[in-house]
Design a protein around this motif. Structure first.
Motif, short mmCIF file in Angstrom:
data_model
loop_
_atom_site.label_atom_id
_atom_site.label_comp_id
_atom_site.label_asym_id
_atom_site.label_seq_id
_atom_site.Cartn_x
_atom_site.Cartn_y
_atom_site.Cartn_z
N ARG A 118 0.80 -1.12 -0.02
CA ARG A 118 -0.11 -0.16 0.10
C ARG A 118 0.73 1.15 0.11
O ARG A 118 2.00 1.17 0.44
CB ARG A 118 -0.98 -0.21 1.20
CG ARG A 118 -1.83 -1.20 1.47
CD ARG A 118 -2.88 -0.92 2.45
NE ARG A 118 -3.71 -1.90 2.85
CZ ARG A 118 -4.88 -2.10 2.25
NH1 ARG A 118 -5.36 -1.08 1.68
NH2 ARG A 118 -5.64 -3.08 2.39
N ALA A 119 0.32 2.34 -0.45
CA ALA A 119 1.07 3.55 -0.28
C ALA A 119 1.39 4.16 0.97
O ALA A 119 0.55 3.75 1.99
CB ALA A 119 0.29 5.00 -1.28
N THR A 120 2.21 4.79 1.46
CA THR A 120 2.83 5.25 2.64
C THR A 120 1.72 6.49 2.69
O THR A 120 1.74 7.25 1.99
CB THR A 120 4.43 5.62 2.72
OG1 THR A 120 4.99 4.36 2.27
CG2 THR A 120 4.48 6.22 3.88
N LEU A 121 1.51 6.49 4.12
CA LEU A 121 0.53 7.57 4.74
C LEU A 121 1.52 8.63 5.54
O LEU A 121 2.30 8.18 6.14
CB LEU A 121 -0.57 7.24 5.30
CG LEU A 121 -1.51 6.19 4.56
CD1 LEU A 121 -2.63 5.68 5.53
CD2 LEU A 121 -2.17 6.80 3.30
N MET A 122 1.39 9.67 5.20
CA MET A 122 2.06 10.74 6.08
C MET A 122 1.22 11.96 6.25
O MET A 122 0.31 12.63 5.66
CB MET A 122 3.38 11.25 5.20
CG MET A 122 4.16 12.05 6.24
SD MET A 122 5.88 12.00 5.69
CE MET A 122 6.20 10.79 4.68
N ALA A 123 1.12 12.38 7.70
CA ALA A 123 0.63 13.57 8.12
C ALA A 123 1.59 14.40 9.14
O ALA A 123 2.40 13.78 9.78
CB ALA A 123 -0.46 13.14 9.05
N GLU A 124 1.40 15.76 9.16
CA GLU A 124 2.34 16.54 9.69
C GLU A 124 1.62 17.72 10.26
O GLU A 124 0.71 18.18 9.71
CB GLU A 124 3.55 16.95 8.99
CG GLU A 124 3.48 17.78 7.96
CD GLU A 124 4.88 18.09 7.38
OE1 GLU A 124 5.07 19.48 6.99
OE2 GLU A 124 5.74 17.07 7.05
N GLU A 125 1.99 18.21 11.49
CA GLU A 125 1.69 19.38 12.29
C GLU A 125 2.80 20.13 12.59
O GLU A 125 3.78 19.66 13.04
CB GLU A 125 0.63 18.96 13.38
CG GLU A 125 -0.68 18.20 13.10
CD GLU A 125 -1.69 19.12 12.55
OE1 GLU A 125 -1.65 20.39 12.76
OE2 GLU A 125 -2.85 18.76 11.88
N ARG A 126 2.57 21.55 12.61
CA ARG A 126 3.78 22.25 13.22
C ARG A 126 3.24 22.68 14.49
O ARG A 126 2.21 22.84 14.81
CB ARG A 126 3.85 23.58 12.37
CG ARG A 126 4.59 23.33 10.86
CD ARG A 126 4.90 24.36 10.24
NE ARG A 126 5.43 24.12 9.08
CZ ARG A 126 6.95 24.24 8.64
NH1 ARG A 126 7.59 24.75 9.84
NH2 ARG A 126 7.39 23.90 7.57
N LEU A 127 4.47 22.61 15.42
CA LEU A 127 4.33 22.99 16.81
C LEU A 127 5.46 24.24 17.39
O LEU A 127 6.35 23.88 16.55
CB LEU A 127 4.47 21.83 17.80
CG LEU A 127 3.65 20.55 17.57
CD1 LEU A 127 4.18 19.33 18.58
CD2 LEU A 127 2.25 20.90 17.81
N ARG A 128 4.96 24.84 18.28
CA ARG A 128 5.99 25.76 18.52
C ARG A 128 6.10 25.54 19.95
O ARG A 128 5.32 25.43 20.74
CB ARG A 128 5.40 27.13 18.31
CG ARG A 128 6.54 28.31 18.99
CD ARG A 128 6.13 29.70 18.68
NE ARG A 128 6.96 30.48 18.95
CZ ARG A 128 8.41 30.54 18.18
NH1 ARG A 128 8.61 29.85 17.31
NH2 ARG A 128 9.35 31.64 18.59
N VAL A 129 7.57 25.12 20.23
CA VAL A 129 8.13 24.92 21.63
C VAL A 129 8.45 26.07 22.32
O VAL A 129 9.28 26.69 21.54
CB VAL A 129 9.21 23.72 21.55
CG1 VAL A 129 9.75 23.71 22.83
CG2 VAL A 129 8.76 22.55 21.10
N GLU A 130 7.93 26.52 23.42
CA GLU A 130 8.40 27.62 24.09
C GLU A 130 8.37 27.32 25.60
O GLU A 130 7.34 26.94 26.17
CB GLU A 130 7.30 28.79 23.78
CG GLU A 130 7.62 30.21 24.09
CD GLU A 130 7.13 31.30 23.17
OE1 GLU A 130 6.51 32.06 24.17
OE2 GLU A 130 6.78 31.23 22.12
N ARG A 131 9.54 27.88 26.41
CA ARG A 131 9.41 27.61 27.67
C ARG A 131 8.70 28.97 28.37
O ARG A 131 8.87 30.03 27.93
CB ARG A 131 11.04 27.61 28.15
CG ARG A 131 11.89 26.48 27.80
CD ARG A 131 13.30 26.36 27.93
NE ARG A 131 13.92 25.16 27.94
CZ ARG A 131 13.69 24.41 26.83
NH1 ARG A 131 13.15 24.83 25.89
NH2 ARG A 131 14.27 23.11 27.01
N PRO A 132 8.20 28.67 29.52
CA PRO A 132 7.42 29.53 30.02
C PRO A 132 8.56 30.80 30.90
O PRO A 132 9.52 30.35 31.07
CB PRO A 132 6.79 28.93 31.40
CG PRO A 132 7.57 27.55 31.60
CD PRO A 132 8.20 27.22 30.32
#
Length: 133
Positions: A118-132
């Motif tokens: 089967r075809a490879t499935l890929m999903a992505e989300e961008r996150l921002r890491v930020e210290r308090p």
């Protein structure tokens, strides 16, 4: 679909709770996804979840090549599990603690799903890491 809080039973429930775009090192978030079109045959799914810096532009790549910009080490997790036994959507979720050693800034959370034939499935989300503070 990353979110904070407790695990959800369905993707709709997870989406109704709201997506997380900003995270703190040490914070736990939940990742949820659905896979469709399976259950017609016995097969295994291979998953890979990575958290890495975006590729960046020409200047960032040149800075890394010259040693002027620190190269961020990606975080990676891989596992296999059987596909669903019956056709229909298969919801999965996973709790992920944001590593303490991640630098502040933009990161890409990428999920890749593979199975034989089967075809490879890929999903992505961008996150921002930020210290308090």
């Amino acid at each position: 679909a990353p979110r904070a809080g407790e695990p959800a039973a369905t993707l709709d429930e997870m989406l109704r709770a709201g997506l997380v775009r900003e995270v703190r090192p040490g914070e736990e978030i939940w990742i949820g996804w659905e896979v469709w079109g399976l259950g017609w045959r016995v097969e295994d799914l291979d998953y890979e979840l990575t958290l890495q810096r975006p590729a960046g532009g020409v200047f960032r790549r040149a800075g890394r090549a010259l040693g002027l910009v620190r190269r961020a080490v990606p975080v990676s997790l891989g596992w296999s599990e059987p596909a669903p036994e019956r056709p229909g959507p298969a919801f999965r979720s996973l709790g992920l603690t944001i590593p303490e050693e991640l630098d502040d800034g933009e990161w890409v959370l990428r999920l890749r799903v593979e199975t034989l034939g089967r075809a490879t499935l890929m999903a992505e989300e961008r996150l921002r890491v930020e210290r308090p503070g």
